[in-house]
Design a protein around this motif. Structure first.
Motif, PDB file in Angstrom:
ATOM      1  N   HIS A  94     -25.738  50.234  13.022  1.00  0.00           N
ATOM      2  CA  HIS A  94     -25.141  48.913  12.764  1.00  0.00           C
ATOM      3  C   HIS A  94     -23.687  49.047  12.324  1.00  0.00           C
ATOM      4  O   HIS A  94     -22.799  48.376  12.845  1.00  0.00           O
ATOM      5  CB  HIS A  94     -25.964  48.122  11.734  1.00  0.00           C
ATOM      6  CG  HIS A  94     -25.717  46.651  11.863  1.00  0.00           C
ATOM      7  ND1 HIS A  94     -26.646  45.695  11.563  1.00  0.00           N
ATOM      8  CD2 HIS A  94     -24.623  45.965  12.291  1.00  0.00           C
ATOM      9  CE1 HIS A  94     -26.137  44.495  11.794  1.00  0.00           C
ATOM     10  NE2 HIS A  94     -24.907  44.643  12.228  1.00  0.00           N
ATOM     11  N   HIS A 139     -19.984  47.717  14.275  1.00  0.00           N
ATOM     12  CA  HIS A 139     -18.775  47.022  13.809  1.00  0.00           C
ATOM     13  C   HIS A 139     -17.518  47.814  14.167  1.00  0.00           C
ATOM     14  O   HIS A 139     -16.500  47.235  14.563  1.00  0.00           O
ATOM     15  CB  HIS A 139     -18.857  46.802  12.294  1.00  0.00           C
ATOM     16  CG  HIS A 139     -19.848  45.732  11.908  1.00  0.00           C
ATOM     17  ND1 HIS A 139     -19.733  44.959  10.773  1.00  0.00           N
ATOM     18  CD2 HIS A 139     -20.980  45.304  12.516  1.00  0.00           C
ATOM     19  CE1 HIS A 139     -20.765  44.105  10.698  1.00  0.00           C
ATOM     20  NE2 HIS A 139     -21.531  44.314  11.749  1.00  0.00           N
ATOM     21  N   GLU A 198     -16.438  41.200   9.218  1.00  0.00           N
ATOM     22  CA  GLU A 198     -17.364  40.375   9.994  1.00  0.00           C
ATOM     23  C   GLU A 198     -18.340  39.631   9.095  1.00  0.00           C
ATOM     24  O   GLU A 198     -18.672  40.108   8.012  1.00  0.00           O
ATOM     25  CB  GLU A 198     -18.191  41.258  10.965  1.00  0.00           C
ATOM     26  CG  GLU A 198     -17.373  41.940  12.037  1.00  0.00           C
ATOM     27  CD  GLU A 198     -18.226  42.405  13.208  1.00  0.00           C
ATOM     28  OE1 GLU A 198     -19.304  41.834  13.448  1.00  0.00           O
ATOM     29  OE2 GLU A 198     -17.795  43.367  13.883  1.00  0.00           O
ATOM     30  N   CYS A 241     -22.016  39.044   8.589  1.00  0.00           N
ATOM     31  CA  CYS A 241     -23.142  39.831   9.109  1.00  0.00           C
ATOM     32  C   CYS A 241     -24.256  39.929   8.071  1.00  0.00           C
ATOM     33  O   CYS A 241     -24.001  40.212   6.900  1.00  0.00           O
ATOM     34  CB  CYS A 241     -22.659  41.230   9.497  1.00  0.00           C
ATOM     35  SG  CYS A 241     -23.991  42.308  10.038  1.00  0.00           S
ATOM     36  N   HIS A 271     -26.125  47.888   6.023  1.00  0.00           N
ATOM     37  CA  HIS A 271     -25.038  48.806   6.373  1.00  0.00           C
ATOM     38  C   HIS A 271     -24.951  49.990   5.430  1.00  0.00           C
ATOM     39  O   HIS A 271     -25.421  49.938   4.294  1.00  0.00           O
ATOM     40  CB  HIS A 271     -23.704  48.040   6.357  1.00  0.00           C
ATOM     41  CG  HIS A 271     -23.518  47.185   7.565  1.00  0.00           C
ATOM     42  ND1 HIS A 271     -22.901  47.617   8.709  1.00  0.00           N
ATOM     43  CD2 HIS A 271     -23.913  45.910   7.823  1.00  0.00           C
ATOM     44  CE1 HIS A 271     -22.898  46.656   9.610  1.00  0.00           C
ATOM     45  NE2 HIS A 271     -23.521  45.594   9.093  1.00  0.00           N
TER      46      HIS A 271
HETATM   47 ZN   LIG Z   1     -23.286  43.190  12.029  1.00  0.00          ZN
END
Ligand SMILES: [Zn+2]
Ligand SMILES: [Zn+2]
Length: 917
Positions: free
Chosen positions: A591, A595, A710, A712, A716
């Motif tokens: 993920h 990005h 972003e 999101c 992460h």
């Molecule tokens: Zn994302």
């Protein structure tokens, strides 16, 4: 027959033979018989045509040919016990059949079966026997019609017609109703194949030994038998034939076991490479090898037809045969899951004829491995428990284990009845099957197994909303329902609030149950924004549930979906739900890399490259973006490099929740078409590391210098360096104006590098060159091959020319015409054409030439002959070929089965003579 046919070729020649005789090739029906509630599995070729024979349905064709998938593993026809002990039994097998629905009858059926067996397949005529019906009760007339037809077959020994009674040669669908005499074809395999040689036994067709083998049963359905014994001829007579595929393959390949045919070579080789056994060691252990290959083949075909392993009915059978194969694997030292590898060989062999295997390959392999892993967890405890029970049994001087106890072994340890029985029998004991079935039925009634499974749509949400309301009334859960936090808590303790099995809320679940679990809080990520679900485990004090998915079943309700893999979880138990962290980390790498990829695409292609779809899985990532043209390989390399630079820069990844307005003002990238709430989660990757500074000014500055920003909701990493490495696997088109990149990171990238590196090393090894020199070496080889091809072509032309020149001496004169018809070996069509031109140079008038190489044929005639009525095409058809062209020049092909080319060519002169009358 000169060359041994493969099993696939044997099946195809059978079908082709009957198609040539006006039959429609019909695909096999599924192993799950549609519309026949009396049958668990399709167990004969008859099943798919039963309705035609009893007259409740019709087909658009009157002649059919097929190869039907069959399974005999449960119910009245059950061959499970025999499989592995001998060379001929299987749980799964194929049945070849040709069928006449009120069309042709005995004369054609018998003649064709004789032709196929002896002419096409080349079986020795003097070794074949035909049996016909003679009623031992004397009610039904003797089938002299069939016997007389047999005696007319070319080369058939009339003394090889034998008569047998009802048991062997009368076919009945049921006690009364349609019936008819059969005619079976048997083969004498010779004295050396007699397993009772030297003993006092009935040695002959339908005898007691293995010397005579039944190959093919032709059933002639011609009577209706009434309860009072009355016999009426049917208005329409039918032919129904069946030939066991594995058996005919063993005969045509000249081996003494079905398992030694090429049908099983692939699976046996895979198994032997896993065990490291020599062929001799394999022969000593042949029973487990046979059982595993048989069961893996059945399981692959079952799963391809949608029957996955489970607890009831057909699904139980799939589970049972997988587990039984797994247990036989332990007998030859296999400890890791191995069935997927064997099944892959099955799919490779059968996939062309049965495309459902190819289509469902991933499902088949995945189900096999999952089932083996599940079984491995409990099998040791289960067998230990069984051993105790068997010792008790011996101590009490009994021989049969109670069926209820055997069922407990299944319910608690997942040990299927068939395996308990295998183990008991290996010790000279047995298990009560009726008792087991009774206990199983009681259990399935008690757990509501008879009720419809699952619910749909709104009904489902309403069902879960009611569960939530009930839990809130009892103060088991707050007004917001299940708490969702996949970001900070991947391990959560809590009480089991509800268990749902088979669409019902239950107080406890049993081993192997498919279950949905509600806990007060969860750390499992629910699929969204392209990131897939988490998987993991929920564990109680003495039970374990494997979680494969999570979902929002209704507002405020999150359920964990999985299967009980040990013990019996109960509502009210304390439990710990734990996300599979290795898998989660692989997902997070992909993920965060997504990005970085998004950012790099903007830099390399421009701002138009917006995200249009994404998948973030543990194994790889997929990213779709708007971009009119394919990327150049240079662009792909630049993007890949940029992402790897960003990884090496070890940038911090910061997640902050804030208002949507604020985030947008700051320039966060929002996804087109995505709906956002008032507060959003933002993920920024920062260029500067001074965020870690304790000086507020530097911190603020760091937050300003965002590399990527972003909106999101995904999970992460904390730093980009944790991604490890990023490799683009492919760049291609996803839809009009949309490109797709697939890439791997971390472990996936390492595996890809290893794989590619290994291939390169192997290539270098084969070329005997250093790794760096592989491209140069390959280029050199390609040049060399091109030169050799050119040289070979020259030699062929020269050789063809000298053959042709020699043959010119054989020009015949037919009437006044110069005729040459010869075979030129190892030439091509171009060479033949230039040779034909040479012939025309030599004979500009009254010349006709036919040249053959391989199956290609070329004919030319001079113009004066065309005017006299002889066309080049006539010569091709005249010698049995097909083709066309101009009147003076034609090209075509001779059938592959034409036999001797010279024989065909001999007819050319006759054609000239006839046409020029
Ligand atoms: Zn994302
Ligand atoms: Zn015998």
């Amino acid at each position: 027959m000169s060359k041994k046919l493969t099993g696939n070729e044997i099946r195809q020649t059978f079908i082709d033979f009957f198609v040539e005789h006006g039959h429609t090739a019909v695909p096999s029906m599924s192993l799950v018989p549609g519309g026949d509630a009396t049958l668990l599995f399709t167990n004969s070729g008859m099943v798919q045509f039963k309705d035609v024979f009893i007259g409740t349905d019709t087909r658009p064709y009157k002649r059919a040919v097929d190869s039907q998938k069959c399974l005999r593993v449960a119910g009245k026809h059950n061959d499970l016990d025999e499989v592995g002990r001998d060379d001929t039994h299987h749980t799964f097998f194929e049945m070849l059949g040709n069928w006449s629905f009120g069309d042709y009858y005995k004369k054609e059926a018998i003649a064709w079966s004789w032709q196929l067996l002896t002419d096409v397949w080349g079986l020795p005529k003097d070794k074949l026997y035909a049996t016909c019906f003679e009623d031992d009760k004397g009610d039904i007339p003797r089938d002299d019609e069939a016997a007389d037809i047999w005696k007319l077959q070319p080369g058939f020994d009339p003394s090889h017609v034998l008569f047998f009674g009802r048991k062997e040669n009368l076919w009945q669908m049921a006690e009364f109703g349609p019936c008819g005499p059969c005619s079976e074809i048997h083969i004498d395999l010779g004295e050396e194949r007699d397993n009772l040689r030297g003993t006092d036994h009935v040695c002959g067709v339908n005898g007691e030994c293995t010397r005579y083998l039944e190959l093919w049963n032709n059933v002639f359905i011609q009577y209706n038998l009434f309860e009072d014994g009355r016999l009426e001829p049917l208005p329409a007579k039918h032919v129904d034939t069946g030939m066991g595929f594995e058996r005919i393959v063993s005969v045509l390949q000249g081996v003494d076991s079905n398992y030694k045919t090429d049908l099983f070579t692939g699976s046996l080789d895979v198994l032997r490479s896993l065990t490291g056994h020599t062929e001799k060691e394999m022969d000593v252990n042949f029973t487990p090898y046979r059982v595993i290959c048989d069961h893996a083949r059945s399981a692959a075909f079952l799963i391809a037809d949608g029957v996955v392993p489970g607890n009831g009915g057909r699904n139980y059978v799939t589970r049972m045969i997988i587990r039984r194969a797994a247990r036989f694997g332990t007998k030859i030292g296999l400890k890791e899951p191995f069935l997927a590898k064997v099944a892959e060989a099955v799919i490779n062999y059968y996939g062309d004829f049965y495309p459902e295997l190819q289509k469902n390959k991933a499902t088949i392999l995945d189900n096999l491995t999952r089932e083996e892993v599940r079984f491995a967890r409990t099998v040791e405890a289960g067998t230990a428990h069984l051993e105790n029970l068997l010792s008790e049994l011996r101590a009490s001087n009994s021989t049969t284990l109670d069926g209820h106890k055997a069922f407990d072994l299944y319910a608690t340890y997942g040990l299927p009845f068939e395996i308990s029985r295998d183990i008991a029998r290996e010790q000279g004991l047995d298990v009560d099957e009726a008792g087991f079935n009774a206990a199983k039925n009681e259990h399935s009634k008690a757990s509501g197994g008879g009720k419809a499974m699952g619910k749909t749509g709104g009904e489902d949400a309403e069902f879960f909303a009611n569960i939530l309301k009930d839990l809130q009334t009892k103060n088991k859960i707050g007004k917001d329902g299940v708490a969702y936090d996949p970001y900070t808590s991947t391990k959560v303790d809590g009480e089991v609030l509800a268990l749902i099995v088979g669409g019902e809320s239950v107080s406890s679940a049993s081993l192997d149950d498919d279950v949905e679990v509600i806990l007060p809080k969860t750390g499992f990520y629910i699929e969204s924004g392209g990131q897939v679900n988490d998987e993991g485990y929920i564990r109680g004090k003495d039970w374990e549930i494997e979680v494969n998915a999570v979902r929002r079943a209704a507002a405020g309700v999150i359920t964990h979906i999985g299967q009980v893999i040990s013990g019996q979880p109960k509502v009210g138990d304390q439990a710990t739900a734990e996300v599979d962290l290795t898998r989660r980390h692989n997902i997070m790498r992909n993920h965060t890399a997504t990005h970085l990829l998004h950012k790099a695409l903007h830099e390399v292609l421009g701002d138009h490259a917006r995200q249009a779809g994404s998948l973030v899985a543990p194994t790889h990532l997929r990213f779709d973006f708007t971009q009119p043209d394919a990327m150049t390989s240079e662009q792909v390399e630049r993007v890949e490099k940029m992402v790897n630079e960003a990884i090496a820069a070890d940038m911090p990844v910061v997640k902050v929740t804030k208002s949507l307005d604020e985030a947008k003002k700051e320039g966060a990238m929002a996804l087109f078409g995505e709906k956002y709430g008032e507060t959003v989660r933002t993920v920024s990757i920062l260029e500067s590391d001074s965020l870690l500074s304790d000086k507020p000014q530097q911190q603020a500055a760091a937050l300003q210098s965002k590399y990527s920003y972003e909106l999101c909701g995904g999970t992460h990493l904390d730093r980009t360096s944790d991604i490890g490495a990023f490799l683009i696997v492919s760049e291609g088109s996803a839809a009009a104006g949309i490109r797709r990149i697939e890439a791997v990171t971390g472990r996936g990238a390492y595996e890809l590098i290893q794989k590619r590196f290994k291939t390169l090393k192997q290539t270098a090894g084969a070329l005997k060159s250093a790794l760096e020199e592989v491209p140069v070496k390959v280029e050199m080889l390609q040049d060399e091959v091109a030169d050799l091809k050119k040289e070979l072509a020259n030699l062929r032309t020269q050789s063809a020319l000298s053959t042709f020149n020699l043959q010119l001496a054989n020009v015949q004169t037919v009437k006044d015409v110069n005729v040459l018809a010869v075979e030129i070996p190892n030439a091509d069509a171009d060479t033949l054409r230039s040779l034909a031109d040479k012939f025309r140079e030599k004979y500009p008038q009254a010349g006709a030439v036919v040249l053959v190489t391989g199956s290609t044929v070329i004919a030319t005639v001079t113009e004066d002959l065309v005017k006299r009525g002889l066309k080049a095409g006539d010569l091709i058809t005249g010698i049995g070929g097909k083709g066309g062209g101009r009147p003076n020049m034609a090209q075509g092909s001779l059938p592959a089965s034409r036999g001797n080319a010279n024989e065909a060519l001999g007819k050319a002169a006759k054609v000239v003579e006839e046409k020029l009358k």
